[in-house]
Design an enzyme around this catalytic site. Structure first.
Site, PDB file in Angstrom:
ATOM      1  N   ARG A 128      -2.654  -5.978  -8.422  1.00 11.00           N
ATOM      2  CA  ARG A 128      -1.386  -6.996  -8.406  1.00 11.00           C
ATOM      3  C   ARG A 128      -1.557  -8.141  -9.299  1.00 11.00           C
ATOM      4  O   ARG A 128      -1.308  -7.895 -10.234  1.00 11.00           O
ATOM      5  CB  ARG A 128      -1.555  -7.768  -6.812  1.00 11.00           C
ATOM      6  CG  ARG A 128      -0.912  -6.786  -5.650  1.00 11.00           C
ATOM      7  CD  ARG A 128      -1.227  -7.463  -4.444  1.00 11.00           C
ATOM      8  NE  ARG A 128      -2.877  -7.315  -4.448  1.00 11.00           N
ATOM      9  CZ  ARG A 128      -3.607  -7.211  -3.171  1.00 11.00           C
ATOM     10  NH1 ARG A 128      -2.928  -7.751  -2.188  1.00 11.00           N
ATOM     11  NH2 ARG A 128      -4.883  -7.034  -3.124  1.00 11.00           N
ATOM     12  N   HIS A 173       0.806  -1.158  -0.065  1.00 11.27           N
ATOM     13  CA  HIS A 173       0.052  -0.013   0.104  1.00 11.27           C
ATOM     14  C   HIS A 173       0.989   1.177   0.064  1.00 11.27           C
ATOM     15  O   HIS A 173       0.636   1.985  -0.730  1.00 11.27           O
ATOM     16  CB  HIS A 173      -0.781   0.143   1.373  1.00 11.27           C
ATOM     17  CG  HIS A 173      -2.171  -1.077   1.291  1.00 11.27           C
ATOM     18  ND1 HIS A 173      -1.930  -2.006   2.501  1.00 11.27           N
ATOM     19  CD2 HIS A 173      -2.867  -1.191   0.486  1.00 11.27           C
ATOM     20  CE1 HIS A 173      -3.112  -2.527   2.344  1.00 11.27           C
ATOM     21  NE2 HIS A 173      -3.743  -2.352   0.760  1.00 11.27           N
ATOM     22  N   SER A 211      -2.794  -7.681   3.000  1.00 13.16           N
ATOM     23  CA  SER A 211      -3.006  -7.611   4.475  1.00 13.16           C
ATOM     24  C   SER A 211      -3.356  -8.911   4.743  1.00 13.16           C
ATOM     25  O   SER A 211      -2.747  -9.272   6.007  1.00 13.16           O
ATOM     26  CB  SER A 211      -4.177  -6.644   4.755  1.00 13.16           C
ATOM     27  OG  SER A 211      -3.801  -5.405   4.238  1.00 13.16           O
ATOM     28  N   LYS A 217     -16.513  -7.599   5.814  1.00 13.82           N
ATOM     29  CA  LYS A 217     -15.171  -8.004   6.491  1.00 13.82           C
ATOM     30  C   LYS A 217     -15.130  -7.806   7.525  1.00 13.82           C
ATOM     31  O   LYS A 217     -15.572  -7.041   8.463  1.00 13.82           O
ATOM     32  CB  LYS A 217     -14.086  -7.300   5.890  1.00 13.82           C
ATOM     33  CG  LYS A 217     -13.576  -7.699   4.385  1.00 13.82           C
ATOM     34  CD  LYS A 217     -12.614  -7.165   3.695  1.00 13.82           C
ATOM     35  CE  LYS A 217     -12.302  -7.694   2.403  1.00 13.82           C
ATOM     36  NZ  LYS A 217     -11.050  -6.793   1.748  1.00 13.82           N
TER      37      LYS A 217
END
Ligand code: ADP
Length: 160
Positions: free
Chosen positions: A90, A17, A128, A41
């Protein structure tokens, strides 16, 4: 002034990040890093903790501001006087979700532009979720997150 918003869960912030923020800060006048409350989440860290870690680790980038929000991202972006959303990409797996999300936002508000920044090769595998998993099983997370964040993760996981 060109303001861009980097929304995300940031649970917690990783070096991946931070790499995106630093690079985006060279392109836009101001970057608003906005922690998003995602009801789907279950985070390891509270909003306040995530904001605090982001503030600490972005303090050296002068045109980065940290904030949080809940609700619709494009409404938040508009409130920041911006029309630009920056997201990191990504793998191909990110693409599918990001592609849908960008088009949906564009459909609702055609002024919104989602700008994608390609990950740095060194951080292409950093997430993460991955960092938390690694730490949970005692793996070494040095170099994947800033030292202060690594300490917080270890402390939190040892509490459980
Ligand atoms: P979200 O839950 O919204 O996906 P994340 O905190 O997981 O939030 O990620 C926020 C943004 O940062 C996303 O655009 C994600 O693709 C990007 N990102 C996460 N890790 C990396 C990385 N290692 N390199 C580049 N971009 C990344």
């Amino acid at each position: 002034m060109r303001i861009a918003v980097c929304p995300g869960s940031f649970d917690p912030v990783t070096n991946g990040h931070l790499d995106i923020f630093a690079r985006a800060s060279g392109i836009f006048d101001q970057i608003v890093v906005a922690v998003f409350h995602n009801p789907n989440k279950k985070p390891l860290f509270t909003m306040e903790e995530r904001v605090e870690m982001l503030r600490l680790t972005t303090a050296h980038i002068p045109n980065v501001r940290v904030d949080c929000f809940s609700g619709l991202v494009y409404e938040y972006v508009r409130r920041q006087n911006s029309t630009i959303i920056v997201r990191g990409l990504r793998a191909l797996s990110d693409f599918e979700y990001e592609f849908q999300r960008a088009l949906l936002i564009k459909k609702i508000d055609p002024r919104m532009e989602t700008v994608f920044m390609m990950t740095t090769a060194d951080y292409s595998f950093v997430s993460s979720t991955g960092v938390k998993e690694l730490a949970r099983f005692g793996g070494d997370i040095t170099g994947l997150v800033p030292a202060a964040v690594a300490k917080k993760i270890t402390e939190r996981l040892n509490q459980d």
